[in-house]
Design a protein around this motif. Structure first.
Motif, PDB file in Angstrom:
ATOM      1  N   LEU A   1       0.826  -1.202   0.000  1.00 39.42           N
ATOM      2  CA  LEU A   1       0.000   0.000   0.000  1.00 39.42           C
ATOM      3  C   LEU A   1       0.863   1.256   0.000  1.00 39.42           C
ATOM      4  N   ALA A   2       1.937   1.261   0.771  1.00 35.77           N
ATOM      5  CA  ALA A   2       2.849   2.408   0.795  1.00 35.77           C
ATOM      6  C   ALA A   2       3.493   2.612  -0.573  1.00 35.77           C
ATOM      7  N   ALA A   3       3.921   1.517  -1.206  1.00 34.61           N
ATOM      8  CA  ALA A   3       4.531   1.612  -2.538  1.00 34.61           C
ATOM      9  C   ALA A   3       3.526   2.139  -3.558  1.00 34.61           C
ATOM     10  N   ALA A   4       2.288   1.683  -3.457  1.00 31.90           N
ATOM     11  CA  ALA A   4       1.244   2.155  -4.372  1.00 31.90           C
ATOM     12  C   ALA A   4       0.988   3.653  -4.171  1.00 31.90           C
ATOM     13  N   LEU A   5       0.967   4.087  -2.936  1.00 31.45           N
ATOM     14  CA  LEU A   5       0.749   5.501  -2.636  1.00 31.45           C
ATOM     15  C   LEU A   5       1.896   6.349  -3.194  1.00 31.45           C
ATOM     16  N   VAL A   6       3.120   5.900  -3.029  1.00 35.96           N
ATOM     17  CA  VAL A   6       4.274   6.618  -3.569  1.00 35.96           C
ATOM     18  C   VAL A   6       4.166   6.697  -5.088  1.00 35.96           C
ATOM     19  N   TRP A   7       3.807   5.597  -5.738  1.00 35.41           N
ATOM     20  CA  TRP A   7       3.662   5.591  -7.191  1.00 35.41           C
ATOM     21  C   TRP A   7       2.589   6.579  -7.635  1.00 35.41           C
ATOM     22  N   VAL A   8       1.443   6.572  -6.961  1.00 34.54           N
ATOM     23  CA  VAL A   8       0.355   7.478  -7.333  1.00 34.54           C
ATOM     24  C   VAL A   8       0.800   8.924  -7.188  1.00 34.54           C
ATOM     25  N   ARG A   9       1.464   9.257  -6.084  1.00 34.51           N
ATOM     26  CA  ARG A   9       1.891  10.640  -5.854  1.00 34.51           C
ATOM     27  C   ARG A   9       2.965  11.076  -6.849  1.00 34.51           C
ATOM     28  N   ARG A  10       3.777  10.156  -7.333  1.00 38.46           N
ATOM     29  CA  ARG A  10       4.803  10.510  -8.314  1.00 38.46           C
ATOM     30  C   ARG A  10       4.248  10.537  -9.732  1.00 38.46           C
ATOM     31  N   THR A  11       3.129   9.887  -9.961  1.00 42.69           N
ATOM     32  CA  THR A  11       2.578   9.760 -11.301  1.00 42.69           C
ATOM     33  C   THR A  11       1.419  10.717 -11.563  1.00 42.69           C
ATOM     34  N   TRP A  12       0.616  10.994 -10.560  1.00 44.66           N
ATOM     35  CA  TRP A  12      -0.591  11.800 -10.720  1.00 44.66           C
ATOM     36  C   TRP A  12      -0.529  13.043  -9.855  1.00 44.66           C
ATOM     37  N   LEU A  13      -1.163  14.088 -10.326  1.00 43.57           N
ATOM     38  CA  LEU A  13      -1.222  15.357  -9.623  1.00 43.57           C
ATOM     39  C   LEU A  13      -2.627  15.911  -9.783  1.00 43.57           C
ATOM     40  N   ARG A  14      -3.219  16.366  -8.710  1.00 40.07           N
ATOM     41  CA  ARG A  14      -4.546  16.982  -8.792  1.00 40.07           C
ATOM     42  C   ARG A  14      -4.377  18.484  -8.713  1.00 40.07           C
ATOM     43  N   VAL A  15      -4.972  19.195  -9.655  1.00 36.84           N
ATOM     44  CA  VAL A  15      -4.883  20.652  -9.670  1.00 36.84           C
ATOM     45  C   VAL A  15      -6.284  21.247  -9.687  1.00 36.84           C
ATOM     46  N   THR A  16      -6.364  22.474  -9.228  1.00 35.41           N
ATOM     47  CA  THR A  16      -7.605  23.224  -9.268  1.00 35.41           C
ATOM     48  C   THR A  16      -7.451  24.328 -10.299  1.00 35.41           C
ATOM     49  N   VAL A  17      -8.391  24.433 -11.210  1.00 32.25           N
ATOM     50  CA  VAL A  17      -8.338  25.452 -12.245  1.00 32.25           C
ATOM     51  C   VAL A  17      -8.745  26.790 -11.647  1.00 32.25           C
ATOM     52  N   VAL A  18      -7.974  27.825 -11.990  1.00 36.76           N
ATOM     53  CA  VAL A  18      -8.260  29.189 -11.565  1.00 36.76           C
ATOM     54  C   VAL A  18      -8.355  30.031 -12.822  1.00 36.76           C
ATOM     55  N   GLY A  19      -9.397  30.826 -12.941  1.00 32.29           N
ATOM     56  CA  GLY A  19      -9.540  31.707 -14.088  1.00 32.29           C
ATOM     57  C   GLY A  19     -10.309  31.065 -15.228  1.00 32.29           C
ATOM     58  N   PRO A  20     -10.747  31.908 -16.168  1.00 29.46           N
ATOM     59  CA  PRO A  20     -11.621  31.459 -17.259  1.00 29.46           C
ATOM     60  C   PRO A  20     -10.909  31.054 -18.538  1.00 29.46           C
TER      61      PRO A  20
END
Length: 163
Positions: free
Chosen positions: A12-31
């Motif tokens: 589970l720790a290895a999977a979490l590390v992989w997800v954090r290194r592979t995926w990023l969640r961003v919030t869009v600001v502006g139109p």
């Protein structure tokens, strides 16, 4: 039993590390990316090598590589037109310390012709190696390659998952 639990925790720790290194969640600001993305939309971004990016895809990248004087003249526009990484909201740091990650559509990749003027390069010019031309979907409200020029492959954070 303890060994199986330890293995599960490590997996589970290895999977979490992989997800954090592979995926990023961003919030869009502006139109700038309307109607594809609206302000406050959450966008999942997969980290990729810039050489795998194609025209038409949406990318998240570190703010423009403009010189200080040019960047200062566009600062007000940048503040309204970027994607903020969830772990580092805008309010957490003064504007000069916030890493402005922008979200734009790739208009042209190396070797392709520019569909619009870029500073120092008229429409129809060829995009140089190691660079991308990007544009917001809402051209009237976007600060993009038309104002600050090409972005380099080094600036690319990842490819946005279009929902």
């Amino acid at each position: 039993m303890i060994a199986a639990t330890a293995v599960l925790v490590l997996l589970l720790a290895a999977a979490l590390v992989w997800v954090r290194r592979t995926w990023l969640r961003v919030t869009v600001v502006g139109p700038s990316m309307l109607p594809t993305y609206r302000p406050d939309d959450q966008v999942l971004t997969r980290k990729v090598r810039a050489g795998r990016i194609r025209a038409g895809e949406v990318v998240v990248f570190e703010g423009p590589a403009a010189d200080e004087e040019h960047a200062a003249t566009l600062l007000d526009q940048f503040v309204r037109d970027y994607a903020v990484v969830e772990r580092r909201p805008l309010a957490a740091a003064p504007p000069e310390r916030v890493r402005r990650r922008m979200i734009k559509r790739v208009a042209a990749v190396p070797g392709e012709r520019l569909p619009f003027d870029v500073p120092g390069h008229p429409a129809g010019s060829i995009v140089p190696a190691g660079h991308l031309a990007v544009a917001g979907d809402n051209a009237a409200a976007s600060v993009d390659s038309r104002q600050y020029g090409f972005i380099s492959f080094d600036q690319v954070v990842g490819r946005a998952k279009v929902s």
